[in-house]
Enzyme design. Structure first.
Site, PDB file in Angstrom:
ATOM      1  N   ASP A  46       0.845  -1.206   0.000  1.00 20.79           N
ATOM      2  CA  ASP A  46       0.000   0.000   0.000  1.00 20.79           C
ATOM      3  C   ASP A  46       0.879   1.255   0.000  1.00 20.79           C
ATOM      4  O   ASP A  46       0.383   2.379  -0.081  1.00 20.79           O
ATOM      5  CB  ASP A  46      -1.019  -0.005   1.145  1.00 20.79           C
ATOM      6  N   SER A  47       2.205   1.044   0.016  1.00 23.59           N
ATOM      7  CA  SER A  47       3.154   2.149  -0.211  1.00 23.59           C
ATOM      8  C   SER A  47       2.974   2.724  -1.612  1.00 23.59           C
ATOM      9  O   SER A  47       3.526   3.771  -1.938  1.00 23.59           O
ATOM     10  CB  SER A  47       4.590   1.660  -0.024  1.00 23.59           C
ATOM     11  N   ASP A  85      -1.066  -6.255  -0.326  1.00 25.34           N
ATOM     12  CA  ASP A  85      -1.243  -5.550   0.944  1.00 25.34           C
ATOM     13  C   ASP A  85      -2.705  -5.143   1.061  1.00 25.34           C
ATOM     14  O   ASP A  85      -3.246  -4.494   0.156  1.00 25.34           O
ATOM     15  CB  ASP A  85      -0.398  -4.263   0.880  1.00 25.34           C
ATOM     16  N   LYS A 114      -1.286  -9.397   3.001  1.00 27.11           N
ATOM     17  CA  LYS A 114      -0.565  -8.914   4.193  1.00 27.11           C
ATOM     18  C   LYS A 114      -1.474  -7.959   4.959  1.00 27.11           C
ATOM     19  O   LYS A 114      -2.142  -7.122   4.351  1.00 27.11           O
ATOM     20  CB  LYS A 114       0.727  -8.195   3.800  1.00 27.11           C
ATOM     21  N   GLU A 116      -1.636  -5.547   8.763  1.00 27.94           N
ATOM     22  CA  GLU A 116      -0.814  -4.960   9.824  1.00 27.94           C
ATOM     23  C   GLU A 116      -1.444  -5.187  11.197  1.00 27.94           C
ATOM     24  O   GLU A 116      -2.666  -5.107  11.337  1.00 27.94           O
ATOM     25  CB  GLU A 116      -0.666  -3.440   9.606  1.00 27.94           C
ATOM     26  N   GLU A 183       9.121  -4.032  10.701  1.00 21.43           N
ATOM     27  CA  GLU A 183       9.518  -2.736  10.153  1.00 21.43           C
ATOM     28  C   GLU A 183      10.036  -1.798  11.240  1.00 21.43           C
ATOM     29  O   GLU A 183       9.388  -1.577  12.266  1.00 21.43           O
ATOM     30  CB  GLU A 183       8.317  -2.094   9.419  1.00 21.43           C
TER      31      GLU A 183
HETATM   32  O1  KIV Z   1       3.495  -1.137   1.714  1.00 19.84           O
HETATM   33  C1  KIV Z   1       4.654  -1.559   1.738  1.00 19.84           C
HETATM   34  O2  KIV Z   1       5.454  -1.325   0.826  1.00 19.84           O
HETATM   35  C2  KIV Z   1       5.063  -2.358   2.878  1.00 19.84           C
HETATM   36  C3  KIV Z   1       6.498  -2.731   2.970  1.00 19.84           C
HETATM   37  C4  KIV Z   1       7.317  -1.548   3.310  1.00 19.84           C
HETATM   38  C5  KIV Z   1       6.739  -3.851   3.893  1.00 19.84           C
HETATM   39  O3  KIV Z   1       4.277  -2.661   3.697  1.00 19.84           O
END
Ligand code: KIV
Length: 271
Positions: A46-47, A85, A114, A116, A183
């Site tokens: 989600d980055s 994510d 993924k 959190e 992280e």
């Molecule tokens: O969203 C992302 O890129 C991440 C990584 C930094 C692990 O969660």
């Protein structure tokens, strides 16, 4: 034939003491390139909110954007494990809502999701895993909680916070996670977690002792203007692209491009 990476491959790598190499990917061409280069796991992070859409946090992206990027990455990937994510508010409301949304990622080609958090998401992890969806955990600096954490600072600095993180990692393992992202935590804590749990730890700003590493690709290849201590830049794509575009502007202005070589005459045999 190249071996397809699965969640079991990652577990095996940990037991054999082999590192797991991960990168983010958000589009078809980059995913194809990283997959061919031999990256083990591609995370549609989600980055994407920061490096593609220009937001200052990951909070604004939703299912629509994440599904589109996941589909593009999955189409391009043959070997790596594709992990999607789950965006903010796509899994926090209820385990049922999380399952519905996670299922949508698998339908567009993701092989895992993924999410959190620690103790708050255990029931959700169990529900997804019981439904056949592999889940990657994410502890330490969890960017979707940036406002609660008060910024993107180093996490788990006190003894209590370190004990909590270790317990959360054990709980995520028991709930069925196949790996956990750690992280921005002290390297000694990442080492302890890695030695304690049986599933792989994937570090970002968590030192060298994790079972694997992940970076945001635009940071790692020097395209992002933001610089982070935990990132090593393996190229300066910003400068390479900047110089190339400058040259293109110059050549178009001066009539150097396109030359005859890049032009067609009326010969019908030209493709
Ligand atoms: O969203 C992302 O890129 C991440 C990584 C930094 C692990 O969660």
């Amino acid at each position: 034939m190249t071996e397809k990476i699965t969640t079991l491959t990652l577990l095996k790598k940990k037991t054999l003491g082999k590192k797991i190499v991960c990168l983010t990917a958000y589009d078809y061409l980059i995913a194809q390139l990283f997959d061919k280069a031999g990256v083990d796991l591609l995370l549609v992070g989600d980055s994407v909110a920061n490096v593609v859409y220009g937001h200052t946090t990951t909070l604004p992206v939703g299912m629509t954007e994440m599904l589109a990027h996941t589909q593009a990455v999955a189409k391009a990937t043959k070997r790596a494990l594709v992990v999607a994510d789950m965006p903010f508010m796509s899994y926090q409301l209820s385990p049922e809502d999380a399952l519905r949304n996670a299922g949508r990622f698998l339908k567009v080609g993701a092989e895992a999701v993924k999410i959190e958090g620690g103790s708050a998401i255990l029931v959700t992890v169990e529900k997804l895993v019981k439904s056949g969806i592999p889940v990657m955990g994410h502890l330490g600096l969890t960017p979707q909680s940036v406002h609660l954490l008060g910024g993107y600072r180093l996490q788990a600095r006190t003894k209590e916070a370190q004990e909590k993180l270790l317990n959360d990692a054990l709980a995520l393992e028991n709930a069925g996670c196949f790996a956990i992202v750690l992280e921005k935590i002290p390297l000694s804590l990442a080492k302890k977690v890695t030695e304690t749990i049986k599933i792989p730890t994937i570090g970002i700003g968590a030192g060298p002792y994790c079972d694997g590493q992940i970076l945001v690709w635009q940071d790692m290849l020097g395209l992002s203007l933001n610089k982070f201590r935990f990132v090593k830049e393996y190229a300066n794509l910003y400068q390479i692209i900047f110089d190339a575009v400058k040259k293109y502007i110059e050549e178009v202005n001066e009539g150097i491009f396109p030359s005859m070589e890049h032009s067609f005459d009326d010969d019908q045999s030209c493709p």
